[in-house]
Design an enzyme around this catalytic site. Structure first.
Site, mmCIF file in Angstrom:
data_model
loop_
_atom_site.group_PDB
_atom_site.id
_atom_site.type_symbol
_atom_site.label_atom_id
_atom_site.label_comp_id
_atom_site.label_asym_id
_atom_site.label_seq_id
_atom_site.Cartn_x
_atom_site.Cartn_y
_atom_site.Cartn_z
ATOM 1 N N THR A 37 0.956 -1.495 0.037
ATOM 2 C CA THR A 37 -0.003 0.139 0.178
ATOM 3 C C THR A 37 0.922 1.219 -0.074
ATOM 4 O O THR A 37 1.973 1.476 0.452
ATOM 5 C CB THR A 37 -0.873 0.114 1.256
ATOM 6 O OG1 THR A 37 -0.145 0.278 2.453
ATOM 7 C CG2 THR A 37 -1.605 -1.212 1.516
ATOM 8 N N ASP A 55 -4.202 6.114 2.038
ATOM 9 C CA ASP A 55 -3.519 7.168 2.765
ATOM 10 C C ASP A 55 -3.987 7.088 3.937
ATOM 11 O O ASP A 55 -4.901 6.984 4.469
ATOM 12 C CB ASP A 55 -4.367 8.569 2.209
ATOM 13 C CG ASP A 55 -3.944 9.674 3.058
ATOM 14 O OD1 ASP A 55 -3.275 9.569 4.010
ATOM 15 O OD2 ASP A 55 -4.442 10.814 2.504
ATOM 16 N N TYR A 143 8.771 14.486 15.566
ATOM 17 C CA TYR A 143 9.005 13.073 15.310
ATOM 18 C C TYR A 143 9.089 12.140 16.498
ATOM 19 O O TYR A 143 8.496 11.101 16.552
ATOM 20 C CB TYR A 143 10.353 13.007 14.342
ATOM 21 C CG TYR A 143 10.242 11.654 13.797
ATOM 22 C CD1 TYR A 143 9.829 11.308 12.652
ATOM 23 C CD2 TYR A 143 11.439 10.899 14.451
ATOM 24 C CE1 TYR A 143 10.078 9.918 12.239
ATOM 25 C CE2 TYR A 143 11.527 9.732 14.091
ATOM 26 C CZ TYR A 143 10.966 8.984 12.868
ATOM 27 O OH TYR A 143 11.319 7.675 12.356
ATOM 28 N N LYS A 147 6.478 9.130 17.757
ATOM 29 C CA LYS A 147 7.005 7.950 18.006
ATOM 30 C C LYS A 147 6.994 7.223 19.365
ATOM 31 O O LYS A 147 6.822 6.098 19.776
ATOM 32 C CB LYS A 147 8.622 7.613 17.242
ATOM 33 C CG LYS A 147 8.559 7.694 15.947
ATOM 34 C CD LYS A 147 7.805 6.677 15.149
ATOM 35 C CE LYS A 147 8.122 7.105 13.674
ATOM 36 N NZ LYS A 147 7.625 5.865 12.789
ATOM 37 N N VAL A 176 18.454 4.436 9.323
ATOM 38 C CA VAL A 176 18.441 3.275 8.069
ATOM 39 C C VAL A 176 18.768 4.045 6.986
ATOM 40 O O VAL A 176 18.380 5.194 6.608
ATOM 41 C CB VAL A 176 17.064 2.605 8.173
ATOM 42 C CG1 VAL A 176 16.862 1.438 6.850
ATOM 43 C CG2 VAL A 176 16.660 1.999 9.334
ATOM 44 N N THR A 178 17.935 5.036 3.957
ATOM 45 C CA THR A 178 16.877 5.240 3.070
ATOM 46 C C THR A 178 16.955 6.624 2.988
ATOM 47 O O THR A 178 17.622 7.537 3.349
ATOM 48 C CB THR A 178 15.660 4.753 3.668
ATOM 49 O OG1 THR A 178 15.516 5.546 4.759
ATOM 50 C CG2 THR A 178 15.808 3.434 3.983
#
Length: 237
Positions: A37, A55, A143, A147, A176, A178
């Site tokens: 998704t 979404d 952030y 979390k 990570v 990315t």
């Protein structure tokens, strides 16, 4: 212990570096089907992958996916956003609302929507929530706050879904490798390493995966005085 053999997996944020790895590794480990998704789903070469538009900030979109993917046995709440600034007082209203809706409310509402479906597969079903080492350190502003909230949600879900035989796992890690962490000049975990640790933990029945030294250090610091986690506080003394 939850096996991916013949499992039906749903991955949010499937187009990102970690999400793509979750899709591919789930198939490698024997998943029968993976719902990949994203807000703008992509095409996949494997017929076992079903792309779906989702979404996570839109309740109607969540409900539609729950109806389309009613056979899911493993839900992976991976989608997330971060902000460039780290000061919680300097974030814009939009940054704060977007972060809360994506990182906190999205996984919560998805878990709530899929809980009755997962409960039909007692002993074989699981929810995996991707947290962060910053669940335990407030240096990343909103952030970190989102979390930390998700960590609490995961703990609540784990207890509430235990009688239904749904295993709930939380995953904590530092950077990570990315695009989301492209700005960071620090050691980075390879997405494949992270995902393998997560799925190994799932197979072992782990409730929590601490994927690197950053996560392990922050978790250990929770029992220390605040001045240990935030040494700048010592300047006031």
């Amino acid at each position: 212990m939850t096996s991916l053999k013949n499992a039906v997996v749903l991955v949010t944020g499937a187009n990102g570096g970690i999400g793509r790895q979750f899709v591919e590794e789930a198939l490698t480990r024997g998943a029968a089907k993976v719902y990949a998704t994203a807000r703008q789903p992509r095409e996949w070469e494997d017929e076992r992958v079903i792309p779906l538009q989702l979404d996570v900030t839109d309740p109607a979109s969540i409900q539609a996916v729950a109806e389309q993917a009613s056979d899911v046995t493993v839900l992976i709440n991976n989608a997330g956003v971060s902000t460039q600034s780290t000061g919680i007082l300097t974030h814009t209203d939009e940054e704060i609302r977007s972060s809360m809706e994506t990182n906190f409310l999205g996984p919560l509402f998805l878990s709530r929507a899929f809980a009755p479906l997962l409960s039909q597969h007692s002993g074989e079903a699981a929810i995996i929530n991707i947290h962060s080492a910053l669940s335990w350190n407030a240096l990343a502003g909103i952030y970190s706050a989102t979390k930390a909230g998700l960590w609490s949600v995961t703990n609540s879900l784990r207890l509430e879904l235990l009688p239904a035989g749904v295993h709930v796992m939380g995953v904590h890690m530092g950077f990570v490798d990315t695009p989301m962490a492209a700005h960071a000049n620090a050691p980075k975990l390879a997405p494949a390493d992270l995902v393998n640790q997560v799925f190994d933990g799932l197979a072992a029945g782990s409730y929590e995966v601490l994927a690197d030294d950053t996560a392990k250090g922050f978790k250990a610091g929770l029992s220390a005085p605040l001045e240990t986690m935030y040494p700048q506080l010592n300047a006031e003394n």
